[in-house]
Design an enzyme around this catalytic site. Structure first.
Site, PDB file in Angstrom:
ATOM      1  N   TYR A 151       0.859  -1.190   0.000  1.00 16.60           N
ATOM      2  CA  TYR A 151       0.000   0.000   0.000  1.00 16.60           C
ATOM      3  C   TYR A 151       0.889   1.231   0.000  1.00 16.60           C
ATOM      4  O   TYR A 151       1.807   1.327   0.816  1.00 16.60           O
ATOM      5  CB  TYR A 151      -0.894  -0.021   1.242  1.00 16.60           C
ATOM      6  CG  TYR A 151      -1.797   1.185   1.414  1.00 16.60           C
ATOM      7  CD1 TYR A 151      -1.655   2.020   2.520  1.00 16.60           C
ATOM      8  CD2 TYR A 151      -2.801   1.475   0.508  1.00 16.60           C
ATOM      9  CE1 TYR A 151      -2.490   3.116   2.711  1.00 16.60           C
ATOM     10  CE2 TYR A 151      -3.645   2.572   0.690  1.00 16.60           C
ATOM     11  CZ  TYR A 151      -3.485   3.378   1.796  1.00 16.60           C
ATOM     12  OH  TYR A 151      -4.304   4.475   1.980  1.00 16.60           O
ATOM     13  N   ASP A 246       9.278   2.624  -0.342  1.00 14.62           N
ATOM     14  CA  ASP A 246       8.233   3.273   0.457  1.00 14.62           C
ATOM     15  C   ASP A 246       8.504   2.905   1.915  1.00 14.62           C
ATOM     16  O   ASP A 246       8.118   1.830   2.370  1.00 14.62           O
ATOM     17  CB  ASP A 246       6.851   2.798   0.006  1.00 14.62           C
ATOM     18  CG  ASP A 246       5.753   3.430   0.840  1.00 14.62           C
ATOM     19  OD1 ASP A 246       4.575   3.304   0.469  1.00 14.62           O
ATOM     20  OD2 ASP A 246       6.068   4.047   1.888  1.00 14.62           O
ATOM     21  N   LYS A 274       4.450   8.693   9.178  1.00 19.58           N
ATOM     22  CA  LYS A 274       4.392   8.047  10.487  1.00 19.58           C
ATOM     23  C   LYS A 274       5.474   8.522  11.462  1.00 19.58           C
ATOM     24  O   LYS A 274       5.424   9.657  11.949  1.00 19.58           O
ATOM     25  CB  LYS A 274       4.409   6.522  10.303  1.00 19.58           C
ATOM     26  CG  LYS A 274       3.196   6.016   9.496  1.00 19.58           C
ATOM     27  CD  LYS A 274       3.207   4.521   9.319  1.00 19.58           C
ATOM     28  CE  LYS A 274       2.194   4.073   8.298  1.00 19.58           C
ATOM     29  NZ  LYS A 274       0.818   4.097   8.811  1.00 19.58           N
TER      30      LYS A 274
END
Ligand code: KE4
Length: 434
Positions: A151, A246, A274
């Site tokens: 994702y 990523d 994050k």
């Protein structure tokens, strides 16, 4: 929202969920929070401190969601809180250069040498979207490779899952994404280098970039197979495509220098989110200077954002990474994570339940299966029904797990021995009730 009747949820949580259901799609601000993957209703959390959450009914839970990764120091770390509160008093946002952006930027580049330049944005989605635009602009190519189960945020081009078979053009996996937007998104199974080689050969000269989670956390925790990341690096170099790691989830989580430090593979670009914001809205993308200098206003590839580089968010990210960089801190969290993963699995096996526990740095995975899956298809073959029941029982015993079998669990510096014992006590009780 999931099925009604979850006895763990108190009346005030139910009342809040009812109001939210009349305001927000699914009653939540992000889909996974609705407990659709496990059933039942989510507790509504009013306070977080250390490794603990407290809901609006006063019920306490050990937190293994960690805001989906950012809270690696635990909630309310004193160094982070003191700096953030002080920064707020000097102003929340100005939309001008601030001293806080270079302070965090220099720390990030010191931790990840491949990041020669970077740009702050406000989410991982934005970071990945911008990195894709940069890769396409810099190479003059349009196609992109991604992997089933990985994702990269909700930008249109990434909302493509494999159509029939594995080596195929992406098919939109959401209404509203025009087929032409994902026509250039090529999807292959994770941990399968031959599939990637075939895509590069079939689309020679047309692939701008390959995006990969260098430690998958969005189909449950699935580490890269030995040699996999090195193979991707070689294929991208051979075919003139950019390798994009990523590291929104793995960054500073699997190693203080990210997966690229853990596995010793250097990408051309890296995306962040994050942990880099310590729980406040920060994303970033960065990498080779010759690429990043093509981003406006230095170059022609456009990307912008009102709240990018927010000084308060920069401060939260900076202090989080500073504490994380102290000798022994990351190692302590990683050791706790490894111990917990091992104990969860051995205690499940002792209870006659097939389970595999694994950890990569401070990321944890627990699979109800004989063997750990290596890709999405295998992850879907694990005992998903058992996870759903287990999640509900763990919540009832005061442990809040990510509400989906396709998520990683996040351990923090605040998960001390007593907290770990609370988790394992709940685990043994839940296993008896499955
Ligand atoms: P955000 O836009 O949610 O900040 O980041 C998107 C993203 C990009 N890349 C990776 C590897 C990610 O894990 C994410 C976001 N992760 C999910 C957790 N599986 C966020 C939780 C949510 O969607 O609410």
């Amino acid at each position: 929202m999931g099925e009604p009747g979850n006895e763990t949820i108190g009346p005030r949580s139910r009342a809040y969920n009812k109001v939210s259901a009349g305001l927000f799609p699914g009653g939540v601000s992000s889909p996974v929070r609705a407990f659709g993957g496990v059933g039942g209703e989510p507790p509504v959390i009013r306070k977080a401190q250390g490794a603990l959450l407290t809901d609006v009914d006063g019920r306490e839970y050990v937190d293994l969601v960690g805001a989906w990764g950012p809270m690696i120091l635990g909630h309310g770390h004193p160094i982070v809180m003191r700096a953030v509160l002080a920064r707020i008093r000097r102003g929340i946002m100005t939309g001008t250069p601030s001293p806080d952006e270079p302070r965090l930027g220099r720390l990030v580049t010191s931790l990840l040498p491949s990041v020669e330049r970077l740009r702050f944005v406000v989410s991982g989605t934005e970071a990945c979207m911008a990195a894709l635009r940069l890769a396409r602009g810099a190479t003059g190519r349009t196609k992109v490779i991604k992997f089933e189960g990985c994702y990269h945020g909700h930008a249109d081009a990434f909302l493509a899952s494999a159509g029939s078979g594995a080596l195929t053009f992406g098919a939109p996996d959401s209404p509203g994404v025009p087929p032409e937007v994902v026509a250039g998104t090529l999807v292959a199974p994770y941990n399968d280098l031959a599939a990637v080689r075939a895509l590069f050969e079939e689309h020679a000269g047309e692939i701008a970039a390959l995006f990969v989670e260098p430690g998958a956390g969005n189909m449950g925790l699935i580490p890269p197979a030995d040699g996999y990341l090195e193979g991707l690096r070689a294929l991208c170099t051979e075919h003139g495509a950019l390798l994009v790691f990523d590291e929104v989830m793995t960054g500073f989580r699997v190693h203080r220098g990210g997966a690229q430090a853990l596995y010793g593979v250097t990408p051309d670009l890296t995306t962040f989110g994050k942990v880099i914001g310590g729980g406040l809205p920060v994303g970033a993308y960065g990498g080779r200077a010759d690429l990043m200098e093509q981003i406006a206003p230095a170059g022609p590839i456009y990307q912008a954002g009102t709240l990018a580089g927010n000084p308060v968010a920069m401060t939260a990210g900076h202090r989080t990474l500073k504490v994380l960089s102290r000798d022994g801190v990351f190692e302590q969290i990683a050791a706790t994570t490894a111990h917990l993963a091992e104990a969860l699995a051995t205690q499940a096996q002792a209870a006659g339940v097939a389970a595999v526990g694994l950890s990569v740095g401070a990321m944890l995975g627990l699979w109800f299966a004989e063997r750990a899956p290596t890709n999405l298809a295998e992850a879907k073959q694990t005992d998903l029904g058992r996870f759903r029941r287990y999640h509900g029982r763990m919540l009832a015993h005061g442990v809040h797990l990510p509400p989906s079998p396709f998520e990683a669990w996040f351990v923090s510096l605040a998960h001390d021995e007593a907290i770990v014992e609370r988790i394992l006590t709940a685990h043994r009780a839940a296993l008896r009730e499955l």
